[in-house]
Design an enzyme around this catalytic site. Structure first.
Site, PDB file in Angstrom:
ATOM      1  N   HIS A  48       0.825  -1.220   0.000  1.00 32.45           N
ATOM      2  CA  HIS A  48       0.000   0.000   0.000  1.00 32.45           C
ATOM      3  C   HIS A  48       0.857   1.267   0.000  1.00 32.45           C
ATOM      4  O   HIS A  48       1.293   1.734   1.058  1.00 32.45           O
ATOM      5  CB  HIS A  48      -0.921  -0.024   1.225  1.00 32.45           C
ATOM      6  CG  HIS A  48      -1.949   1.061   1.262  1.00 32.45           C
ATOM      7  ND1 HIS A  48      -3.308   0.824   1.292  1.00 32.45           N
ATOM      8  CD2 HIS A  48      -1.835   2.407   1.275  1.00 32.45           C
ATOM      9  CE1 HIS A  48      -3.969   1.961   1.328  1.00 32.45           C
ATOM     10  NE2 HIS A  48      -3.088   2.954   1.322  1.00 32.45           N
ATOM     11  N   GLU A  87     -10.522   3.686   7.756  1.00 33.30           N
ATOM     12  CA  GLU A  87      -9.426   4.541   8.210  1.00 33.30           C
ATOM     13  C   GLU A  87     -10.071   5.683   9.004  1.00 33.30           C
ATOM     14  O   GLU A  87      -9.786   5.858  10.188  1.00 33.30           O
ATOM     15  CB  GLU A  87      -8.644   5.077   6.993  1.00 33.30           C
ATOM     16  CG  GLU A  87      -7.481   6.011   7.340  1.00 33.30           C
ATOM     17  CD  GLU A  87      -6.872   6.685   6.084  1.00 33.30           C
ATOM     18  OE1 GLU A  87      -7.497   6.666   5.009  1.00 33.30           O
ATOM     19  OE2 GLU A  87      -5.760   7.251   6.209  1.00 33.30           O
TER      20      GLU A  87
HETATM   21  N1  ADE Z   1      -4.551   9.147  -0.658  1.00 37.29           N
HETATM   22  C1  ADE Z   1      -3.283   9.156  -0.315  1.00 37.29           C
HETATM   23  N2  ADE Z   1      -3.126   8.736   0.948  1.00 37.29           N
HETATM   24  C2  ADE Z   1      -4.349   8.430   1.411  1.00 37.29           C
HETATM   25  C3  ADE Z   1      -4.858   7.941   2.641  1.00 37.29           C
HETATM   26  N3  ADE Z   1      -4.069   7.656   3.679  1.00 37.29           N
HETATM   27  N4  ADE Z   1      -6.173   7.771   2.758  1.00 37.29           N
HETATM   28  C4  ADE Z   1      -6.970   8.049   1.728  1.00 37.29           C
HETATM   29  N5  ADE Z   1      -6.550   8.522   0.564  1.00 37.29           N
HETATM   30  C5  ADE Z   1      -5.250   8.701   0.398  1.00 37.29           C
HETATM   31 ZN    ZN Z   2      -3.560   5.010   1.217  1.00 34.14          ZN
END
Ligand code: ADE
Ligand code: ZN
Length: 330
Positions: free
Chosen positions: A12, A195
């Site tokens: 990722h 997240e």
């Molecule tokens: N784009 C880049 N980093 C990201 C993240 N941590 N969460 C969502 N979109 C992203």
């Molecule tokens: Zn990301």
């Protein structure tokens, strides 16, 4: 111990998010673009919170506007990854930024990225694969155009389709059509979920988009039944602990659920997300995890075997990388 030499598999990263600040500063100077507002006094990127981070990210990306820029970016990024011991890395690449979702321009950007990746593979023994990525806050119509770019270039280097961006914007289900297009093209699927939003978001990613991996997914820990489902369905989480702590999803690593998820049997892996934005790299991630949870080289070897198992690449590549990880002494 130093974790630098351990062969690492990273699932990722965002290609623009991995751009070293010096590289973006240099490009801005060449192009006479004033980006001074996105840098801190020490030269790193500066932003207030996640939503401001997305703005700064897009501002930095604004100076990347030719295939040649992306070739240079790819070289710079892979050099840093290889330096941290990464042997296989997957990166999110957005047709939104690479040619404005025009298929023919996208092909040119992609060819430049692939050439640079082949060069890095020859010189530094690192393998890169690309996941075509929609940006959630650009909306479902844009995501379909991105999926069309993905369809046209699926196979070989392009192994997957995913979505990042603002998790508070729209619903996962709004993007089902785009994900169906990508699935029909034979691509593997992942999306950022859990997240910023809670367990329902992870459930929607599984139910509505039918992804096999989840970007982050850490807030699944708040719902034990969902954790059971992740285990039963063999879903791999692309966990980015340093990113989560830096952006304030968790106050510190002690509060981060990666170890609890792992202890419950969830397939967790470790990645950096946007390393210079979060002042991290894979060596630092391993050092911090080792200090916090007592993980050692054997634990990281197991994590890397989980990661290569869940990688979106073809089986011959998987086997080749697996052997490198397996050869690691612990
Ligand atoms: N784009 C880049 N980093 C990201 C993240 N941590 N969460 C969502 N979109 C992203
Ligand atoms: Zn990301």
């Amino acid at each position: 111990m130093s974790f630098k030499a351990l062969p690492k598999v990273e699932l990722h990263t965002h290609i623009e998010g991995a751009a070293p600040p010096d590289f973006i500063r240099g490009l801005a100077k060449e192009k006479n673009v004033d980006l001074s507002g996105i840098f801190a006094a020490d030269g790193g990127y500066a932003y207030r919170d996640f939503w401001h981070f997305l703005e700064v990210y897009e501002a930095a990306t604004s100076v990347l506007n030719s295939p040649q820029d992306y070739a240079r970016l790819t070289r710079a990024v892979l050099e840093n990854c290889a330096e941290a011991g990464v042997v296989y890395v997957e990166t999110f690449i957005s047709p939104d930024f690479c040619g404005g979702r025009d298929v023919s321009a996208w092909r040119d950007y992609l060819a430049a990225i692939q050439d640079a990746a082949a060069e890095a593979e020859r010189d530094a023994g690192i393998t890169l694969r690309g996941i075509v990525t929609a940006v959630r806050h650009f909306g479902p119509d844009a995501a379909r155009e991105v999926a069309r770019c993905a369809q046209q270039t699926a196979g070989g280097f392009i192994t997957g389709y995913g979505m990042g961006g603002d998790e508070k914007s729209g619903k996962q289900g709004d993007f089902a059509y785009a994900f169906d297009m990508a699935r029909e093209a034979g691509l593997k699927l992942t999306t950022h979920a859990g997240e910023w939003n809670g367990p329902d978001e992870v459930r929607a990613a599984l139910d509505d988009l039918r992804v096999e991996r989840i970007g982050h997914g850490v807030r699944a820990i708040e719902d034990p039944a969902l954790v059971d489902r992740l285990v039963q369905d063999g879903i791999t989480l692309e966990v980015c602990p340093g990113s989560n702590v830096f952006l304030g999803v968790y106050p510190d690593l002690a509060a981060h659920p990666i170890a609890r998820l792992r202890d419950r049997g969830v397939k967790v892996t470790v990645s950096t997300d946007d390393p210079p934005f979060f002042r991290t790299d894979m060596v630092k991630e391993y050092e911090d995890l080792s200090r916090q949870f007592g993980w050692d080289a054997a634990d990281f070897k197991a994590l890397n075997l989980t990661a290569i198992e869940a990688a979106f690449c073809d089986d011959a590549t998987r086997e080749r990388v697996r052997k490198i990880v397996e050869a690691q002494d612990v």
